[in-house]
Motif scaffolding. Sequence first.
Motif, PDB file in Angstrom:
ATOM      1  N   THR A  22       0.921  -1.243  -0.126  1.00 34.52           N
ATOM      2  CA  THR A  22      -0.029   0.053   0.142  1.00 34.52           C
ATOM      3  C   THR A  22       0.969   1.292  -0.185  1.00 34.52           C
ATOM      4  OG1 THR A  22      -1.628  -1.155   1.202  1.00 34.52           O
ATOM      5  CG2 THR A  22      -1.618   1.259   1.350  1.00 34.52           C
ATOM      6  N   ALA A  23       0.412   2.268  -0.712  1.00 32.49           N
ATOM      7  CA  ALA A  23       1.264   3.349  -0.870  1.00 32.49           C
ATOM      8  C   ALA A  23       0.312   4.494  -0.651  1.00 32.49           C
ATOM      9  CB  ALA A  23       1.854   3.449  -2.191  1.00 32.49           C
ATOM     10  N   VAL A  24       1.180   5.760  -0.337  1.00 37.86           N
ATOM     11  CA  VAL A  24       0.335   7.082  -0.223  1.00 37.86           C
ATOM     12  C   VAL A  24       1.124   8.210  -0.681  1.00 37.86           C
ATOM     13  CG1 VAL A  24      -1.107   8.488   1.466  1.00 37.86           C
ATOM     14  CG2 VAL A  24      -0.828   6.031   2.022  1.00 37.86           C
ATOM     15  N   ILE A  25       0.414   8.914  -1.594  1.00 34.98           N
ATOM     16  CA  ILE A  25       1.182  10.190  -1.836  1.00 34.98           C
ATOM     17  C   ILE A  25       0.505  11.387  -0.971  1.00 34.98           C
ATOM     18  CG2 ILE A  25       1.159  11.691  -3.701  1.00 34.98           C
ATOM     19  CD1 ILE A  25       0.848   9.568  -5.748  1.00 34.98           C
ATOM     20  N   LEU A  26       1.591  11.969  -0.166  1.00 35.94           N
ATOM     21  CA  LEU A  26       1.141  12.725   0.707  1.00 35.94           C
ATOM     22  C   LEU A  26       1.049  14.130   0.385  1.00 35.94           C
ATOM     23  CD1 LEU A  26       3.282  11.449   3.747  1.00 35.94           C
ATOM     24  CD2 LEU A  26       1.026  11.261   3.441  1.00 35.94           C
ATOM     25  N   GLY A  27      -0.034  14.275  -0.326  1.00 36.91           N
ATOM     26  CA  GLY A  27      -0.343  15.744  -1.118  1.00 36.91           C
ATOM     27  C   GLY A  27      -0.801  16.670  -0.099  1.00 36.91           C
ATOM     28  N   THR A  28      -1.353  17.844  -0.502  1.00 39.60           N
ATOM     29  CA  THR A  28      -2.034  18.675   0.402  1.00 39.60           C
ATOM     30  C   THR A  28      -2.884  18.234   1.274  1.00 39.60           C
ATOM     31  OG1 THR A  28      -1.423  20.330  -1.237  1.00 39.60           O
ATOM     32  CG2 THR A  28      -2.808  21.139   0.498  1.00 39.60           C
ATOM     33  N   GLY A  29      -2.854  18.448   2.529  1.00 40.22           N
ATOM     34  CA  GLY A  29      -4.041  18.100   3.503  1.00 40.22           C
ATOM     35  C   GLY A  29      -3.566  16.786   4.171  1.00 40.22           C
ATOM     36  N   LEU A  30      -2.554  16.005   3.776  1.00 43.63           N
ATOM     37  CA  LEU A  30      -2.153  14.766   4.267  1.00 43.63           C
ATOM     38  C   LEU A  30      -0.652  14.756   4.987  1.00 43.63           C
ATOM     39  CD1 LEU A  30      -3.232  11.469   2.536  1.00 43.63           C
ATOM     40  CD2 LEU A  30      -3.849  12.298   4.745  1.00 43.63           C
ATOM     41  N   GLY A  31      -0.071  15.929   5.123  1.00 45.66           N
ATOM     42  CA  GLY A  31       1.299  15.804   5.676  1.00 45.66           C
ATOM     43  C   GLY A  31       1.462  15.586   7.021  1.00 45.66           C
ATOM     44  N   GLU A  32       0.344  15.825   7.818  1.00 44.68           N
ATOM     45  CA  GLU A  32       0.363  15.209   9.139  1.00 44.68           C
ATOM     46  C   GLU A  32       0.321  13.836   9.229  1.00 44.68           C
ATOM     47  OE1 GLU A  32      -2.941  15.514  12.665  1.00 44.68           O
ATOM     48  OE2 GLU A  32      -2.120  17.597  11.884  1.00 44.68           O
ATOM     49  N   LEU A  33       0.086  12.859   8.437  1.00 42.69           N
ATOM     50  CA  LEU A  33      -0.034  11.611   8.399  1.00 42.69           C
ATOM     51  C   LEU A  33       1.175  10.978   8.613  1.00 42.69           C
ATOM     52  CD1 LEU A  33      -2.226   9.285   7.894  1.00 42.69           C
ATOM     53  CD2 LEU A  33      -1.091   8.951   5.744  1.00 42.69           C
ATOM     54  N   VAL A  34       2.396  11.713   8.447  1.00 41.34           N
ATOM     55  CA  VAL A  34       3.769  11.332   8.606  1.00 41.34           C
ATOM     56  C   VAL A  34       3.801  11.090   9.966  1.00 41.34           C
ATOM     57  CG1 VAL A  34       6.190  11.821   8.555  1.00 41.34           C
ATOM     58  CG2 VAL A  34       4.857  12.341   6.620  1.00 41.34           C
ATOM     59  N   ASN A  35       3.254  11.847  10.747  1.00 47.73           N
ATOM     60  CA  ASN A  35       3.450  11.914  12.461  1.00 47.73           C
ATOM     61  C   ASN A  35       2.851  10.601  12.953  1.00 47.73           C
ATOM     62  OD1 ASN A  35       4.711  14.404  12.172  1.00 47.73           O
ATOM     63  ND2 ASN A  35       2.800  15.640  12.468  1.00 47.73           N
ATOM     64  N   HIS A  36       2.118   9.761  12.209  1.00 44.69           N
ATOM     65  CA  HIS A  36       1.450   8.677  12.882  1.00 44.69           C
ATOM     66  C   HIS A  36       2.096   7.338  12.294  1.00 44.69           C
ATOM     67  CE1 HIS A  36      -2.208  10.853  14.328  1.00 44.69           C
ATOM     68  NE2 HIS A  36      -1.695  11.667  13.411  1.00 44.69           N
ATOM     69  N   LEU A 106      -3.202   2.340  -4.080  1.00 44.99           N
ATOM     70  CA  LEU A 106      -2.730   3.865  -3.917  1.00 44.99           C
ATOM     71  C   LEU A 106      -3.788   4.835  -3.465  1.00 44.99           C
ATOM     72  CD1 LEU A 106      -0.414   5.842  -4.552  1.00 44.99           C
ATOM     73  CD2 LEU A 106      -1.439   6.272  -7.048  1.00 44.99           C
ATOM     74  N   PHE A 107      -3.228   5.418  -2.406  1.00 46.66           N
ATOM     75  CA  PHE A 107      -4.074   6.562  -1.641  1.00 46.66           C
ATOM     76  C   PHE A 107      -3.265   8.020  -2.089  1.00 46.66           C
ATOM     77  CE2 PHE A 107      -4.824   2.666   0.578  1.00 46.66           C
ATOM     78  CZ  PHE A 107      -6.301   2.872   0.920  1.00 46.66           C
ATOM     79  N   VAL A 108      -4.144   8.902  -2.615  1.00 45.64           N
ATOM     80  CA  VAL A 108      -3.881  10.255  -2.964  1.00 45.64           C
ATOM     81  C   VAL A 108      -4.744  11.329  -2.286  1.00 45.64           C
ATOM     82  CG1 VAL A 108      -2.641   9.475  -5.138  1.00 45.64           C
ATOM     83  CG2 VAL A 108      -5.111  10.087  -5.165  1.00 45.64           C
ATOM     84  N   SER A 109      -4.054  12.552  -2.206  1.00 45.75           N
ATOM     85  CA  SER A 109      -4.863  13.770  -1.953  1.00 45.75           C
ATOM     86  C   SER A 109      -4.352  14.796  -2.480  1.00 45.75           C
ATOM     87  CB  SER A 109      -4.568  14.032  -0.283  1.00 45.75           C
ATOM     88  OG  SER A 109      -3.300  14.383   0.249  1.00 45.75           O
ATOM     89  N   ASN A 110      -5.082  16.106  -2.437  1.00 51.85           N
ATOM     90  CA  ASN A 110      -4.782  17.048  -3.157  1.00 51.85           C
ATOM     91  C   ASN A 110      -5.671  18.294  -2.492  1.00 51.85           C
ATOM     92  OD1 ASN A 110      -7.452  17.605  -4.510  1.00 51.85           O
ATOM     93  ND2 ASN A 110      -6.719  15.927  -5.750  1.00 51.85           N
ATOM     94  N   ALA A 111      -5.059  19.552  -2.632  1.00 53.33           N
ATOM     95  CA  ALA A 111      -6.187  20.745  -2.341  1.00 53.33           C
ATOM     96  C   ALA A 111      -6.974  21.196  -3.813  1.00 53.33           C
ATOM     97  CB  ALA A 111      -5.163  22.079  -1.988  1.00 53.33           C
ATOM     98  N   ALA A 112      -7.979  21.587  -3.453  1.00 50.00           N
ATOM     99  CA  ALA A 112      -8.800  22.007  -4.701  1.00 50.00           C
ATOM    100  C   ALA A 112      -9.747  23.158  -4.587  1.00 50.00           C
ATOM    101  CB  ALA A 112      -9.469  20.768  -5.217  1.00 50.00           C
ATOM    102  N   GLY A 113      -9.966  23.912  -5.393  1.00 48.49           N
ATOM    103  CA  GLY A 113     -11.001  24.948  -5.615  1.00 48.49           C
ATOM    104  C   GLY A 113     -12.243  24.346  -5.776  1.00 48.49           C
ATOM    105  N   ALA A 114     -13.377  24.454  -5.206  1.00 52.40           N
ATOM    106  CA  ALA A 114     -14.643  24.001  -5.475  1.00 52.40           C
ATOM    107  C   ALA A 114     -15.737  24.884  -6.204  1.00 52.40           C
ATOM    108  CB  ALA A 114     -15.225  23.605  -3.993  1.00 52.40           C
ATOM    109  N   MET A 115     -16.111  24.327  -7.270  1.00 56.50           N
ATOM    110  CA  MET A 115     -17.340  25.026  -8.086  1.00 56.50           C
ATOM    111  C   MET A 115     -18.565  24.685  -7.731  1.00 56.50           C
ATOM    112  SD  MET A 115     -14.371  23.822  -9.972  1.00 56.50           S
ATOM    113  CE  MET A 115     -14.938  22.487 -10.969  1.00 56.50           C
TER     114      MET A 115
END
Length: 273
Positions: A22-36, A106-115
């Motif tokens: 299992t892999a995670v791409i620590l995009g925006t919003g997931l940086g804190e996961l490293v501490n776990h 694969l788990f991914v996260s990102n920052a996004a602008g909402a419409m």
Amino acid sequence: MLEKIKESAEYIASKVKDMPKTAVILGTGLGELVNHIEITETIPYSEIPNFPVSTVEGHSGKMIFGRLGSKRIMAMQGRFHFYEGYGMQLVTFPVRVMKQLGINTLFVSNAAGAMNPTFRVGDLMIITDHINLFPEHPLRGKNYNELGPRFPEMSEAYSKRLIAKAKQIAKENDIRLVEGVYVGTQGPTFETPAEYRFFYRIGGDAVGMSTVPEVIVARHMGMEVFGMSVVTDLGVEGVVEKVSHEEVQEAAKKAQPIMTFIMKELINQFEEM
């Protein structure tokens, strides 16, 4: 390309005793996961043969291995973007290497602008589908059958079973989640009001500058994918406000604990295939 993938994978494998699936791409919003993560190995991108190096402020450049709860995972701390000047093969190269190492999910996260007018800043959006508006496709060029088919099927780019599990976790913990279609664009400019209107009218709920190329390549190789966006700004008609990279990071930082909780629970509860 196949030789470069193999070379990178062999180097990483020589440094890691117990390779996860299992892999995670620590995009925006997931940086804190490293501490776990109970980290066992850390490899800077600069040491991995053929790896590019992230140039974006706020994005580290390390491959992390360890245990998240009961599960061994690989985490990419820092991703690569098309707007940095990399070609799509380099942007998605780490995902190719992941598969070579035996990663299946694969788990991914990102920052996004909402419409979507029902969304709010700080919302977490489960990505149910995407619209690819990047000017270059990550699978353009010679296809290597060893990696995947020439014309990969994309009717379920994002895993329905993982989406259902994430929704269950959110419901059990009284967490607000929204669902929607992510529009991937090249950036690096934030969107104009007219672009926000266009993206919403073609079926998008949120827009960002990453994720889509990585997901396409992951699915090309048969990996299961789960994606989540943190809504950092609004592009709703009549509500478009000026936004900066710093403001995006600040909004994502506030949402980090909730996204981290959901991802951690999801990764620990899902059954590997």
